[in-house]
Scaffold this motif. Structure first.
Motif, PDB file in Angstrom:
ATOM      1  N   ASP A  26       0.843  -1.191   0.000  1.00 14.93           N
ATOM      2  CA  ASP A  26       0.000   0.000   0.000  1.00 14.93           C
ATOM      3  C   ASP A  26       0.885   1.251   0.000  1.00 14.93           C
ATOM      4  O   ASP A  26       0.695   2.167  -0.776  1.00 14.93           O
ATOM      5  CB  ASP A  26      -0.898   0.023   1.254  1.00 14.93           C
ATOM      6  N   VAL A  27       1.845   1.247   0.918  1.00 15.05           N
ATOM      7  CA  VAL A  27       2.681   2.438   1.116  1.00 15.05           C
ATOM      8  C   VAL A  27       4.150   2.047   1.089  1.00 15.05           C
ATOM      9  O   VAL A  27       4.560   1.061   1.725  1.00 15.05           O
ATOM     10  CB  VAL A  27       2.360   3.122   2.468  1.00 15.05           C
ATOM     11  N   LEU A  28       4.922   2.815   0.345  1.00 12.59           N
ATOM     12  CA  LEU A  28       6.361   2.603   0.269  1.00 12.59           C
ATOM     13  C   LEU A  28       7.015   3.860   0.826  1.00 12.59           C
ATOM     14  O   LEU A  28       6.783   4.963   0.315  1.00 12.59           O
ATOM     15  CB  LEU A  28       6.738   2.411  -1.195  1.00 12.59           C
ATOM     16  N   VAL A  29       7.792   3.708   1.892  1.00 15.08           N
ATOM     17  CA  VAL A  29       8.448   4.866   2.505  1.00 15.08           C
ATOM     18  C   VAL A  29       9.932   4.780   2.176  1.00 15.08           C
ATOM     19  O   VAL A  29      10.555   3.734   2.399  1.00 15.08           O
ATOM     20  CB  VAL A  29       8.244   4.880   4.037  1.00 15.08           C
ATOM     21  N   ALA A  44       1.233   1.816   8.980  1.00 11.52           N
ATOM     22  CA  ALA A  44       1.051   0.416   9.379  1.00 11.52           C
ATOM     23  C   ALA A  44      -0.033   0.313  10.453  1.00 11.52           C
ATOM     24  O   ALA A  44      -0.884  -0.579  10.406  1.00 11.52           O
ATOM     25  CB  ALA A  44       2.372  -0.172   9.876  1.00 11.52           C
ATOM     26  N   ARG A  45      -0.017   1.252  11.402  1.00 10.37           N
ATOM     27  CA  ARG A  45      -1.044   1.245  12.445  1.00 10.37           C
ATOM     28  C   ARG A  45      -2.437   1.446  11.849  1.00 10.37           C
ATOM     29  O   ARG A  45      -3.420   0.940  12.378  1.00 10.37           O
ATOM     30  CB  ARG A  45      -0.774   2.384  13.438  1.00 10.37           C
ATOM     31  N   ALA A  46      -2.496   2.193  10.734  1.00 13.42           N
ATOM     32  CA  ALA A  46      -3.789   2.451  10.091  1.00 13.42           C
ATOM     33  C   ALA A  46      -4.217   1.276   9.210  1.00 13.42           C
ATOM     34  O   ALA A  46      -5.195   1.380   8.480  1.00 13.42           O
ATOM     35  CB  ALA A  46      -3.710   3.738   9.278  1.00 13.42           C
ATOM     36  N   GLY A  47      -3.426   0.200   9.225  1.00 15.21           N
ATOM     37  CA  GLY A  47      -3.837  -1.011   8.517  1.00 15.21           C
ATOM     38  C   GLY A  47      -3.218  -1.211   7.149  1.00 15.21           C
ATOM     39  O   GLY A  47      -3.570  -2.157   6.444  1.00 15.21           O
ATOM     40  N   CYS A  48      -2.278  -0.337   6.756  1.00 19.33           N
ATOM     41  CA  CYS A  48      -1.657  -0.469   5.439  1.00 19.33           C
ATOM     42  C   CYS A  48      -0.522  -1.474   5.474  1.00 19.33           C
ATOM     43  O   CYS A  48       0.135  -1.652   6.506  1.00 19.33           O
ATOM     44  CB  CYS A  48      -1.097   0.879   4.980  1.00 19.33           C
ATOM     45  N   SER A  49      -0.268  -2.119   4.319  1.00 20.86           N
ATOM     46  CA  SER A  49       0.980  -2.864   4.169  1.00 20.86           C
ATOM     47  C   SER A  49       2.060  -1.860   3.782  1.00 20.86           C
ATOM     48  O   SER A  49       1.843  -0.997   2.923  1.00 20.86           O
ATOM     49  CB  SER A  49       0.838  -3.955   3.112  1.00 20.86           C
ATOM     50  N   VAL A  50       3.205  -1.932   4.462  1.00 16.19           N
ATOM     51  CA  VAL A  50       4.206  -0.864   4.344  1.00 16.19           C
ATOM     52  C   VAL A  50       5.599  -1.450   4.164  1.00 16.19           C
ATOM     53  O   VAL A  50       5.983  -2.390   4.873  1.00 16.19           O
ATOM     54  CB  VAL A  50       4.219   0.020   5.613  1.00 16.19           C
ATOM     55  N   ALA A  51       6.366  -0.907   3.215  1.00 10.32           N
ATOM     56  CA  ALA A  51       7.801  -1.191   3.138  1.00 10.32           C
ATOM     57  C   ALA A  51       8.554   0.088   3.469  1.00 10.32           C
ATOM     58  O   ALA A  51       8.137   1.185   3.082  1.00 10.32           O
ATOM     59  CB  ALA A  51       8.180  -1.679   1.749  1.00 10.32           C
ATOM     60  N   LEU A  52       9.638  -0.052   4.211  1.00  8.50           N
ATOM     61  CA  LEU A  52      10.444   1.083   4.658  1.00  8.50           C
ATOM     62  C   LEU A  52      11.871   0.871   4.161  1.00  8.50           C
ATOM     63  O   LEU A  52      12.594   0.011   4.665  1.00  8.50           O
ATOM     64  CB  LEU A  52      10.385   1.160   6.189  1.00  8.50           C
ATOM     65  N   LEU A  53      12.248   1.639   3.145  1.00  5.55           N
ATOM     66  CA  LEU A  53      13.570   1.478   2.524  1.00  5.55           C
ATOM     67  C   LEU A  53      14.609   2.359   3.213  1.00  5.55           C
ATOM     68  O   LEU A  53      14.316   3.505   3.560  1.00  5.55           O
ATOM     69  CB  LEU A  53      13.501   1.884   1.047  1.00  5.55           C
ATOM     70  N   ALA A 353      -1.756   9.143   3.821  1.00  9.38           N
ATOM     71  CA  ALA A 353      -1.654   8.096   2.803  1.00  9.38           C
ATOM     72  C   ALA A 353      -2.695   7.010   3.069  1.00  9.38           C
ATOM     73  O   ALA A 353      -3.398   6.576   2.152  1.00  9.38           O
ATOM     74  CB  ALA A 353      -0.240   7.505   2.809  1.00  9.38           C
ATOM     75  N   ALA A 354      -2.806   6.600   4.329  1.00 10.09           N
ATOM     76  CA  ALA A 354      -3.780   5.560   4.675  1.00 10.09           C
ATOM     77  C   ALA A 354      -5.201   6.028   4.387  1.00 10.09           C
ATOM     78  O   ALA A 354      -6.013   5.272   3.837  1.00 10.09           O
ATOM     79  CB  ALA A 354      -3.620   5.178   6.150  1.00 10.09           C
ATOM     80  N   ALA A 355      -5.499   7.285   4.723  1.00 12.30           N
ATOM     81  CA  ALA A 355      -6.846   7.810   4.482  1.00 12.30           C
ATOM     82  C   ALA A 355      -7.146   7.866   2.993  1.00 12.30           C
ATOM     83  O   ALA A 355      -8.254   7.514   2.550  1.00 12.30           O
ATOM     84  CB  ALA A 355      -6.989   9.195   5.112  1.00 12.30           C
ATOM     85  N   ALA A 356      -6.168   8.286   2.200  1.00 11.40           N
ATOM     86  CA  ALA A 356      -6.373   8.384   0.748  1.00 11.40           C
ATOM     87  C   ALA A 356      -6.581   7.004   0.138  1.00 11.40           C
ATOM     88  O   ALA A 356      -7.429   6.821  -0.749  1.00 11.40           O
ATOM     89  CB  ALA A 356      -5.186   9.088   0.104  1.00 11.40           C
ATOM     90  N   ILE A 357      -5.815   6.035   0.608  1.00  9.38           N
ATOM     91  CA  ILE A 357      -5.965   4.657   0.113  1.00  9.38           C
ATOM     92  C   ILE A 357      -7.357   4.130   0.482  1.00  9.38           C
ATOM     93  O   ILE A 357      -8.043   3.531  -0.339  1.00  9.38           O
ATOM     94  CB  ILE A 357      -4.843   3.757   0.671  1.00  9.38           C
ATOM     95  N   GLY A 358      -7.756   4.418   1.721  1.00 11.61           N
ATOM     96  CA  GLY A 358      -9.081   3.987   2.172  1.00 11.61           C
ATOM     97  C   GLY A 358     -10.197   4.597   1.337  1.00 11.61           C
ATOM     98  O   GLY A 358     -11.204   3.946   1.043  1.00 11.61           O
ATOM     99  N   ALA A 359      -9.989   5.858   0.918  1.00 12.35           N
ATOM    100  CA  ALA A 359     -11.013   6.547   0.137  1.00 12.35           C
ATOM    101  C   ALA A 359     -10.894   6.236  -1.351  1.00 12.35           C
ATOM    102  O   ALA A 359     -11.716   6.700  -2.151  1.00 12.35           O
ATOM    103  CB  ALA A 359     -10.907   8.052   0.373  1.00 12.35           C
ATOM    104  N   GLY A 360      -9.851   5.493  -1.731  1.00 17.37           N
ATOM    105  CA  GLY A 360      -9.694   5.117  -3.135  1.00 17.37           C
ATOM    106  C   GLY A 360      -9.228   6.247  -4.033  1.00 17.37           C
ATOM    107  O   GLY A 360      -9.370   6.182  -5.251  1.00 17.37           O
ATOM    108  N   ASP A 361      -8.642   7.298  -3.459  1.00 15.99           N
ATOM    109  CA  ASP A 361      -8.139   8.402  -4.280  1.00 15.99           C
ATOM    110  C   ASP A 361      -6.761   8.829  -3.769  1.00 15.99           C
ATOM    111  O   ASP A 361      -6.652   9.556  -2.786  1.00 15.99           O
ATOM    112  CB  ASP A 361      -9.106   9.587  -4.230  1.00 15.99           C
ATOM    113  N   THR A 362      -5.718   8.355  -4.450  1.00 10.46           N
ATOM    114  CA  THR A 362      -4.350   8.706  -4.031  1.00 10.46           C
ATOM    115  C   THR A 362      -3.739   9.748  -4.973  1.00 10.46           C
ATOM    116  O   THR A 362      -2.528   9.873  -5.076  1.00 10.46           O
ATOM    117  CB  THR A 362      -3.453   7.454  -3.981  1.00 10.46           C
ATOM    118  N   SER A 363      -4.598  10.483  -5.664  1.00 14.01           N
ATOM    119  CA  SER A 363      -4.103  11.589  -6.497  1.00 14.01           C
ATOM    120  C   SER A 363      -3.637  12.714  -5.586  1.00 14.01           C
ATOM    121  O   SER A 363      -3.839  12.665  -4.372  1.00 14.01           O
ATOM    122  CB  SER A 363      -5.218  12.099  -7.405  1.00 14.01           C
ATOM    123  N   GLN A 364      -3.058  13.737  -6.187  1.00  9.89           N
ATOM    124  CA  GLN A 364      -2.618  14.904  -5.413  1.00  9.89           C
ATOM    125  C   GLN A 364      -3.784  15.493  -4.612  1.00  9.89           C
ATOM    126  O   GLN A 364      -3.623  15.834  -3.444  1.00  9.89           O
ATOM    127  CB  GLN A 364      -2.051  15.963  -6.365  1.00  9.89           C
TER     128      GLN A 364
END
Lengths: 455, 102
Positions: A26-29, A44-53, A353-364
């Motif tokens: 979901d989220v790449l940091v 991650a706390r908001a339920g997203c799958s997250v990678a941290l590079l 990021a989590a809220a935008a993913i939840g709402a289905g709109d990750t545009s600007q």
């Protein structure tokens, strides 16, 4: 990958004709500094799958700061954080020193309240601090990927960010939102066009720092400390008139001595940074404090000090920027902060990021809640309020004239010059203003700017 | 080490200054300098701003550059205004400077 690519000022995005149908995360940091780990933790706390590079072998290995962190923003992320954060000393003595070659005026404040929970400032090493916060992100479910460089963005031809390319074999990683916490050079944010101007060297300072080992009891004696109490000394007037300042912080069994100077000023003065550091180390007000310290590490880093008026765009389609990558260091005279701003920005970025993913709109537009949250919080409220201060602190007058003015005023005030009667403050001020060739109108204007900042 | 007066810490050589900092040196030079471009540069800000002193003037007037003990700060490319003189990248993952006391 056809040929190896490396992250740098000229790195370019890999373009995809179509957005990838499925995403790895979901989220790449990008970047496991304070901003990145806070973003990963919040997402991650908001339920997203997250990678941290992280490009270094461990979090904090590429990071340098002065040495003081303010932890209260962690209340929301790690309750009772002070019981576990890897701290060297809790700052109970906060000093501001204004110096000339042979004078120094110090305002020295001590509060024992700052030595008990919830504390105020703390000295800590970034290799400890950043690793600790990254550990919380991992505990919340984020996947930490160290020793991996994000070499560029993956974007659709329409410009939407859909992931990053890394320097691992088959190293493309896709995500619904990329959060760039890749530090002061932030090639990812620049690649995405979020930094409008290319003249950002103007707002960069270079910090150099020596860590000097001293026995614990020597530090306690010299700095007047007991237990885990610590001192933070900020210094103005130690940079030969080059815009900047110095610092001296106490760790448990070492002190951090550093100088921070504007990059253009340093280049124009044709002075090397370690010469300024050597000057400071030999200053009569500093030498007795650091004498005999054995240097255990020398380090340097750039700092983005432009403040509110020079922030980049903070969001693009599929992309958020936080921390130094977004120029969020606060360098406002008596307030020198950065890690707390990074943690705050990262936290709000992860949530947005989590809220935008939840709402289905990750545009600007879908990610615009990030900026709104920052404006409501201390992150941009403080920057907005203090927007004029970085310019004032780094001004020619503040750097070359005011330290001498202030020290001469103090010297005149405390000097007993009998048989002459005491001169009175106004006469001292008039004399000092003339001696330092200061325009009274500019002095008044600067005083008003300074007062407004406090107001 | 325990604070004897008279120790002259201004005498520290640059090599001694760098001795405590760890570098996991890559085979690939992550920064390269086109010294032909530098030959015509009169400003040479890199000589002063590079905190690791990696840009060194040569006797013949050119610039000698070493990438190994680099802090990866970015100061050099930020002040360099000669097009193409400095090609700057991060070292590969896990390599380069490793701060312990940052």
């Amino acid at each position: 990958m056809t040929e190896p690519s490396y992250a740098g000022p000229v790195s370019a995005s890999a373009l995809l004709q179509q957005p990838p149908p499925a995403r790895d995360f979901d989220v790449l940091v990008v970047g496991a500094g304070p901003a990145g780990s806070a973003a990963a933790l919040a997402a991650a706390r908001a339920g997203c799958s997250v990678a941290l590079l992280e490009r270094g072998p461990y979090p904090g290995s590429k990071n340098v700061y002065g040495g003081v962190v303010y932890g209260r923003i962690l209340d929301e992320l790690v309750p009772q954080w002070w019981e576990e954060m890897p701290v060297e000393r809790w700052v109970t003595r906060r000093s501001t020193m204004v110096m000339t070659a042979d004078q120094a005026l110090t305002v020295d404040f001590r509060s024992q309240r700052w030595g008990t929970a919830p504390y105020n400032g703390a000295t800590a090493h970034r290799s400890d601090l950043d690793g600790w916060l990254a550990g919380h992100a991992v505990a919340a479910g984020a996947v930490l990927v160290p020793a991996t460089v994000a070499t560029g963005l993956l974007r659709t031809t329409a410009g939407t960010v859909v992931g990053v390319r890394t320097d691992r074999p088959d190293g493309d990683l896709t995500a619904k939102v990329v959060i760039a916490c890749d530090g002061v050079n932030s090639f990812l944010a620049k690649e995405a066009g979020l930094h409008p101007r290319q003249d950002n060297a103007r707002h960069l300072t270079l910090g150099v720092k020596e860590t000097l080992a001293l026995p614990r009891e020597v530090i306690e004696q010299r700095f007047g400390l007991t237990g885990r109490d610590g001192q933070d000394i900020e210094i103005l007037g130690c940079t030969r008139g080059i815009p900047g300042g110095g610092f001296l912080y106490t760790n448990l069994e070492s002190v951090s001595l550093g100088v921070v100077v504007g990059l253009p000023g340093l280049a124009a003065a044709k002075v090397r940074p370690e010469e300024l550091l050597a000057d400071l180390k030999a200053h009569p007000a500093i030498a007795p404090l650091v004498r005999g310290g054995r240097q255990v590490e020398y380090a340097a880093h750039l700092i983005p000090e432009g403040g509110y008026d020079h922030l980049p765009e903070l969001a693009g389609d599929g992309l958020l920027v936080a921390g130094d990558a977004a120029g969020m260091c606060l360098a406002a005279g008596i307030w020198l902060e950065g890690v707390n701003f990074a943690i705050g920005a990262g936290m709000y970025a992860g949530r947005a990021a989590a809220a935008a993913i939840g709402a289905g709109d990750t545009s600007q537009a879908g990610l615009a809640g990030y900026r709104r949250a920052l404006e409501r919080s201390f992150v941009l409220a403080d920057h907005r309020k203090l927007r004029k201060v970085p310019g004032l602190v780094l001004s020619e007058r503040m750097q070359r004239q005011y330290p001498g003015l202030i020290c001469d005023l103090a010297e005149g005030l405390f000097e007993v010059d009998n048989p002459r009667p005491k001169p009175g403050v106004w006469r001292l001020l008039r004399t000092a203003v003339r001696r330092h060739d200061i325009s009274p109108r500019r002095l008044l204007a600067d005083a008003i700017t300074g007062m407004r900042a406090f107001g | 080490m325990t604070g004897q007066p008279g120790e002259d810490y201004r005498e520290i050589s640059f090599d001694d200054r760098m001795e405590g900092t760890e570098f996991r040196v890559s085979e690939r030079a992550h920064i390269t300098v086109d010294t032909e471009v530098c030959d015509s540069c009169t400003v040479r800000s890199c000589l002063h701003v590079c905190p690791a002193k990696l840009f060194v003037p040569r006797a013949d007037g050119g610039i000698l550059f070493n990438f190994e003990q680099c802090f990866e700060c970015g100061a050099c490319y930020q002040v360099c205004d000669a097009e193409g003189a400095i090609t700057w990248t991060y070292p590969d993952g896990g390599l380069g400077v490793v701060f312990r006391k940052g």
